[in-house]
Design a protein around this motif. Structure first.
Motif, PDB file in Angstrom:
ATOM      1  N   GLU A 161       0.835  -1.202   0.000  1.00 32.08           N
ATOM      2  CA  GLU A 161       0.000   0.000   0.000  1.00 32.08           C
ATOM      3  C   GLU A 161       0.869   1.252   0.000  1.00 32.08           C
ATOM      4  OE1 GLU A 161      -0.322  -2.552   1.926  1.00 32.08           O
ATOM      5  OE2 GLU A 161      -2.308  -3.413   1.518  1.00 32.08           O
ATOM      6  N   ASP A 162       1.944   1.209   0.867  1.00 33.60           N
ATOM      7  CA  ASP A 162       2.834   2.372   0.906  1.00 33.60           C
ATOM      8  C   ASP A 162       3.528   2.579  -0.443  1.00 33.60           C
ATOM      9  OD1 ASP A 162       2.142   2.752   3.512  1.00 33.60           O
ATOM     10  OD2 ASP A 162       3.860   1.652   4.322  1.00 33.60           O
ATOM     11  N   SER A 163       3.949   1.465  -1.107  1.00 33.55           N
ATOM     12  CA  SER A 163       4.626   1.581  -2.399  1.00 33.55           C
ATOM     13  C   SER A 163       3.710   2.189  -3.445  1.00 33.55           C
ATOM     14  CB  SER A 163       5.116   0.197  -2.851  1.00 33.55           C
ATOM     15  OG  SER A 163       6.035  -0.340  -1.918  1.00 33.55           O
ATOM     16  N   MET A 164       2.459   1.721  -3.466  1.00 38.02           N
ATOM     17  CA  MET A 164       1.505   2.267  -4.422  1.00 38.02           C
ATOM     18  C   MET A 164       1.273   3.752  -4.180  1.00 38.02           C
ATOM     19  SD  MET A 164      -1.239  -0.849  -4.648  1.00 38.02           S
ATOM     20  CE  MET A 164      -2.275   0.066  -5.791  1.00 38.02           C
ATOM     21  N   ALA A 165       1.219   4.119  -2.908  1.00 41.09           N
ATOM     22  CA  ALA A 165       1.014   5.527  -2.587  1.00 41.09           C
ATOM     23  C   ALA A 165       2.194   6.368  -3.044  1.00 41.09           C
ATOM     24  CB  ALA A 165       0.776   5.690  -1.090  1.00 41.09           C
ATOM     25  N   MET A 166       3.413   5.819  -2.834  1.00 42.60           N
ATOM     26  CA  MET A 166       4.591   6.576  -3.247  1.00 42.60           C
ATOM     27  C   MET A 166       4.665   6.697  -4.764  1.00 42.60           C
ATOM     28  SD  MET A 166       7.629   5.552  -0.580  1.00 42.60           S
ATOM     29  CE  MET A 166       7.395   3.775  -0.715  1.00 42.60           C
ATOM     30  N   VAL A 167       4.296   5.625  -5.518  1.00 42.43           N
ATOM     31  CA  VAL A 167       4.262   5.698  -6.979  1.00 42.43           C
ATOM     32  C   VAL A 167       3.272   6.759  -7.440  1.00 42.43           C
ATOM     33  CG1 VAL A 167       3.637   4.447  -9.073  1.00 42.43           C
ATOM     34  CG2 VAL A 167       5.061   3.334  -7.337  1.00 42.43           C
ATOM     35  N   GLY A 168       2.113   6.780  -6.793  1.00 43.68           N
ATOM     36  CA  GLY A 168       1.119   7.791  -7.148  1.00 43.68           C
ATOM     37  C   GLY A 168       1.629   9.187  -6.918  1.00 43.68           C
TER      38      GLY A 168
ATOM     39  N   LEU B 151       3.970  14.248  -9.027  1.00 39.56           N
ATOM     40  CA  LEU B 151       5.076  15.199  -9.068  1.00 39.56           C
ATOM     41  C   LEU B 151       5.670  15.290 -10.484  1.00 39.56           C
ATOM     42  CD1 LEU B 151       6.917  14.374  -5.707  1.00 39.56           C
ATOM     43  CD2 LEU B 151       5.582  16.409  -6.261  1.00 39.56           C
ATOM     44  N   TYR B 152       5.788  14.122 -11.173  1.00 41.65           N
ATOM     45  CA  TYR B 152       6.324  14.117 -12.540  1.00 41.65           C
ATOM     46  C   TYR B 152       5.422  14.921 -13.472  1.00 41.65           C
ATOM     47  CZ  TYR B 152       7.785  12.443 -17.126  1.00 41.65           C
ATOM     48  OH  TYR B 152       8.200  12.375 -18.440  1.00 41.65           O
ATOM     49  N   GLY B 153       4.110  14.715 -13.362  1.00 45.65           N
ATOM     50  CA  GLY B 153       3.182  15.461 -14.187  1.00 45.65           C
ATOM     51  C   GLY B 153       3.246  16.944 -13.911  1.00 45.65           C
ATOM     52  N   LEU B 154       3.388  17.283 -12.619  1.00 47.47           N
ATOM     53  CA  LEU B 154       3.476  18.701 -12.250  1.00 47.47           C
ATOM     54  C   LEU B 154       4.730  19.337 -12.824  1.00 47.47           C
ATOM     55  CD1 LEU B 154       2.250  21.048 -10.652  1.00 47.47           C
ATOM     56  CD2 LEU B 154       3.516  20.245  -8.640  1.00 47.47           C
TER      57      LEU B 154
END
Length: 440
Positions: A401-408, A413-416
């Motif tokens: 869950e933490d990994s998925m949250a960090m990927v999101g 951030l990449y899109g921004l």
């Protein structure tokens, strides 16, 4: 009535007989007869003898048939006691047949003598003893089952008889009392004097005394003959004076229980030439208040040492057990011991405080990602618990869950960043085109 069936008549007779038996049921008490041996001298303490005895209790003064006593009881130690007030017929003194537990009973010879109270007027008008005192006198102390009742009686039997009558009885139904700090306390004490006795119409006196660890003090003393209190009276202690004269209610009332009130109390009743007393124990109990410091706990990292303190305050009596528990993220609890305990400290109101300190090492204690740390206090006033959250960061690799949250978060951030870069690039290209047109 002539049409009453024989079966109904038998049932009615049985019910009446059973009711009378239940209402007039008084015990046959097994007692120890205690007296000093004669013939000893030289300043040594007198030895005593113990003999088994039986007390047949009744409320009706008419003689009753006494069955043959057991072989281990001498016939001379079998007595008939008439108690018009029925105090000795209390259920706690009359256990069911075959019961293993028995009431406690001790009987002693009693020597009537004038009371010598400095704070009360003389209860006897002359120094001579009346002929009424020329008899056999006994003092009996009894305690009922489960501490329900304590009784002290003075009985009299005419010379050459074993048929005694209760002349004075003092009772309490509060043999052992617990009270919270600051609450009102009632220590029960009542007395009954035989109205047909010439000793009951010449006044009485009541004395309440306190004892604890060899020290004692006068709490309250009342002269019923002159309706006067002794000069020494503890603050906050009083009697129900109307009930005292009307019903023999000599109960002590303490308006606010304090720690110093814990101890043994003695209620003594004086009649001319007679005295009887009962004792009771009061224990003021106050559970502790718990607090954990620091609260909330700071974030911990693996290998870090953290000191936690639990303070228990405002409790009485002194006995207290402090310990620590830890409940992990898996829901399981395990003890951590008592930690480092400090000594007891006493406050101005007599209550106590104590603290325990726990050294926490997240690696050695295997605390995982954290959980709930609890301070536990076991006290006579009841258990108490105080808890605080413990969080250990950087304990292990992130969960799915933490990994998925960090990927999101990374995608956002990449899109921004891409958006900002595109905006800046577009703005720069527009400004360069406008500059070229001006140059032409």
């Amino acid at each position: 009535m002539s049409n009453m069936s024989p079966m109904y008549a038998l049932c009615l007779v049985a019910a009446v007989c059973c009711g009378e038996a239940c209402c007039s049921s008084c015990p046959v008490l097994e007692c120890w007869f205690v007296q000093e041996k004669t013939g000893r001298g030289g300043g040594l303490a007198a030895a005593t003898t113990l003999e088994k005895s039986l007390l047949h209790i009744q409320t009706d003064p008419h003689p009753a048939e006494i069955q043959q006593p057991p072989s281990d009881i001498h016939p001379d130690r079998v007595y008939l006691i008439t108690d018009p007030a029925g105090t000795l017929c209390h259920r706690s003194l009359n256990p069911p047949r075959g019961s293993v537990e028995k009431p406690q009973c001790e009987i002693n010879p009693f020597l009537p003598q004038p009371s010598t109270l400095k704070w009360a007027s003389p209860l006897t008008d002359s120094a001579s003893s009346p002929i009424y005192l020329q008899a056999h006198w006994f003092s009996t102390a009894l305690q009922g089952l489960n501490g329900q009742l304590a009784v002290s009686t003075i009985t009299r039997a005419p010379t050459a008889t074993k048929e005694h009558k209760v002349i004075l009885s003092v009772t309490t139904t509060t043999v052992s009392v617990q009270s919270r700090l600051g609450g009102p306390v009632l220590l029960d004490c009542g007395f009954w004097a035989d109205p047909s006795s010439p000793l009951s119409g010449s006044g009485f006196a009541i004395e309440w005394r306190y004892q604890f660890r060899g020290e004692g003090r006068l709490v309250l003393a009342y002269d019923g003959k002159t309706d006067r209190l002794a000069d020494v009276q503890e603050e906050g202690a009083t009697l129900d004076y109307e009930g005292l004269h009307q019903r023999g209610n000599a109960s002590l009332i303490l308006r606010e229980a304090e720690v110093r009130h814990s101890g043994l109390y003695i209620c003594t009743v004086y009649l001319p030439h007679l005295v009887a007393q009962v004792t009771m124990e009061l224990q003021v109990v106050e559970p502790p208040s718990l607090s954990i410091h620091p609260s909330p706990l700071p974030l911990a990292v693996p290998g870090q040492s953290l000191t936690v303190q639990c303070e228990a305050s405002g409790f009485a009596p002194l006995a207290l057990e402090l310990s620590w528990e830890f409940k992990g993220s898996d829901g399981r609890s395990r003890p951590l011991g008592s930690g480092s305990l400090t000594g007891h400290r006493q406050a101005w109101d007599g209550t106590y405080s104590q603290s325990t300190r726990l050294e926490l090492d997240s690696t050695q204690l295997d605390l995982g990602p954290g959980g709930e740390l609890t301070c536990v206090a076991v006290h006579l006033g009841g258990p108490r618990r105080a808890s605080v959250a413990l969080n250990v960061i950087g304990f292990s690799s992130p969960s799915i869950e933490d990994s998925m949250a960090m990927v999101g978060v990374a995608l956002v951030l990449y899109g921004l960043i891409k958006f900002v870069s595109w905006t800046v690039t577009s703005s720069g290209s527009g400004e360069a085109g406008q500059q070229e047109k001006k140059d032409k």
